[in-house]
Design an enzyme around this catalytic site. Structure first.
Site, mmCIF file in Angstrom:
data_model
loop_
_atom_site.group_PDB
_atom_site.id
_atom_site.type_symbol
_atom_site.label_atom_id
_atom_site.label_comp_id
_atom_site.label_asym_id
_atom_site.label_seq_id
_atom_site.Cartn_x
_atom_site.Cartn_y
_atom_site.Cartn_z
ATOM 1 N N ARG A 38 2.386 1.911 -2.072
ATOM 2 C CA ARG A 38 3.221 1.682 -3.252
ATOM 3 C C ARG A 38 3.684 2.994 -3.873
ATOM 4 N NH1 ARG A 38 4.173 -2.180 -7.401
ATOM 5 N NH2 ARG A 38 4.065 -1.328 -9.524
ATOM 6 N N LEU A 63 9.985 -1.203 -10.714
ATOM 7 C CA LEU A 63 9.042 -1.888 -9.829
ATOM 8 C C LEU A 63 8.224 -2.863 -10.656
ATOM 9 C CD1 LEU A 63 7.646 1.000 -7.589
ATOM 10 C CD2 LEU A 63 8.728 -1.070 -6.740
ATOM 11 N N SER A 64 8.094 -4.087 -10.177
ATOM 12 C CA SER A 64 7.246 -5.069 -10.859
ATOM 13 C C SER A 64 5.776 -4.735 -10.613
ATOM 14 C CB SER A 64 7.551 -6.482 -10.371
ATOM 15 O OG SER A 64 8.860 -6.870 -10.723
ATOM 16 N N ALA A 65 4.894 -5.366 -11.376
ATOM 17 C CA ALA A 65 3.452 -5.147 -11.225
ATOM 18 C C ALA A 65 2.981 -5.678 -9.874
ATOM 19 C CB ALA A 65 2.694 -5.840 -12.348
ATOM 20 N N TYR A 69 4.196 -9.086 -7.425
ATOM 21 C CA TYR A 69 4.655 -9.037 -6.034
ATOM 22 C C TYR A 69 3.724 -9.850 -5.122
ATOM 23 C CZ TYR A 69 8.197 -5.415 -6.887
ATOM 24 O OH TYR A 69 9.314 -4.726 -7.310
#
Length: 434
Positions: A38, A63-65, A69
């Site tokens: 990540r 970016l989402s957590a 995802y």
């Protein structure tokens, strides 16, 4: 949004935390998450925050957590050969993970609102293909991105097996999103503050499931150009050339074929177990075996004695004798060792006498086994010094087997060993750097 799991020290540690919290539930999704670090999708100055379960934003980059995802990947129910559309593809992190599962014969498309973010995504994608060893461990479906508003997709466009939207969808756009799905397809999107999974079960029938509560920025409404609505053409379906298909087939054959000098299946595992046993570190060593056999014999004797006791207790008490004394075979035990109360031979029944005989025989056999074990341990102690030299080599072999080995890109080595011209080898390697 995020913070559902504790931060990790590295990518694998973060994935372990997501598994423990049951956000990652399938092996396929776990492999995809572990294959891509990540932190590689963060700007260098923010990499320290990559393994926290938190969303990250810098300008238009977002970016989402990780927990979000994870839920998205699980809900999409991915498998090789599907077509996937990512609405708001962002950095390409999710699209790249999806591509590891779809394989070379899937379709992986994305639409991104901001041109600078799409350029950033292509930079990260190129870096992944050129430098990441995970690329050679998977059969990859490379994503294609276009710039535009996902609400400007023209009507009657092609449909997809899987669709994800990374922005909050208003209720009035729900039907618009549903029409992007093929029959049997799955749509995952934030709808009314809930991450929602919608499955198309028929031409006009749907199944809806709310997954978790989320908070996403809403979709940006499209702006008309010169009074006319804009349209965003989706990425083109690419028909694979024969050259590309050959590359996929050769790489697949080399990846799945066994190593030419590898030992038979299960041999290595047996070697490790044998080395541990010789070194006295494994539960199947000779000393452990002697003790197991001794315990097994004693347990069998105790079990047999208990069965006799049980049958004796089921016997009706003996009638009183001439002195009005009733025969009693009182037997008690602690840990399977029987204790006999004083019962005269004249007053004891035949069943009680059998119990006494079995009990005494069992105690004698157990004592003899214990004495044999003690003698063997004494002999073993004297022989340990003599065997130490002989066991040293086995211990070294065992430790060598248990020592972590450096990762080797086996596919790359096999391609480079092929009797082919260098340009063709580079093509099979996707011109990747070592």
């Amino acid at each position: 949004m995020g913070g559902a799991v504790s931060a990790g020290e590295d990518n694998d540690d973060l994935i372990d935390n997501l598994k423990e919290a049951y956000y990652i539930r399938s092996e396929l999704v776990e492999r995809a998450f572990r294959a891509i670090d990540r932190a590689d999708y963060y700007l260098d100055e923010y990499r320290d925050n990559a393994y926290k379960d938190l969303a990250w934003r810098h300008g238009n980059i977002h970016l989402s957590a990780p927990c979000i995802y994870s839920e998205v990947m699980e809900a999409l129910d991915l498998h090789p050969g599907l077509s996937f559309l990512n609405l708001g593809s962002g950095t390409g992190y999710l699209s790249t993970m999806v591509g590891l599962i779809l394989g070379p014969f899937g379709v992986n498309h994305g639409i991104e609102l901001h041109a600078d973010v799409m350029e950033y995504a292509y930079q990260k994608l190129e870096r992944f293909i050129k430098t990441c060893d995970s690329f050679d461990r998977f059969e990859f479906c490379e994503p294609s991105f276009v710039v535009g508003n996902c609400l400007d997709i023209p009507p009657h466009s092609r449909q997809y097996d899987r669709v994800y939207c990374g922005a909050g969808v208003q209720k009035e756009h729900e039907d618009y999103m549903k029409n992007l799905l093929k029959l049997g397809g799955v749509l995952v999107m934030p709808l009314e503050e809930k991450l929602t999974k919608i499955t198309r079960t028929g031409t006009n029938s749907w199944e809806t499931k709310k997954i978790i509560s989320v908070s996403f920025a809403p979709l940006v409404q499209p702006k008309p150009s010169n009074g006319r609505p804009r349209t965003v053409p989706l990425p083109q379906y690419e028909v694979r050339s024969l050259q590309e298909l050959s590359r996929f087939c050769i790489r697949h054959a080399l990846r799945v074929s066994p190593a030419p000098h590898s030992s038979p299946r299960g041999r290595a595992a047996f070697g490790v177990s044998r080395g541990l046993a010789v070194a006295g570190l494994h539960k199947y060593g000779s000393r452990f075996k002697r003790r197991r056999v001794h315990r097994r014999h004693c347990n069998a004797l105790v079990l047999a004695t208990r069965q006799v006791v049980a049958s004796t207790h089921s016997i009706v008490p003996t009638p009183p004798d001439g002195n009005n004394n009733q025969g009693v075979g009182a037997v008690s035990g602690v840990g399977g060792v029987l204790e006999e109360e004083e019962v005269s031979g004249e007053r004891g029944t035949s069943g009680e006498r059998a119990v006494v005989r079995n009990q005494r025989r069992g105690r004698r056999v157990c004592r003899s086994l214990e004495e044999e074990e003690e003698e063997e341990e004494e002999e073993g102690g004297e022989g340990d010094e003599e065997e130490a030299v002989g066991e040293t080599e086995e211990e070294r072999e065992t430790l060598e087997l248990l020592r972590p080995q450096p990762s080797v890109n086996l596919l790359r080595e096999r391609i480079l060993a092929l009797p082919l011209p260098e340009p063709l080898k580079l093509y099979l390697l996707f011109y990747r750097e070592k």
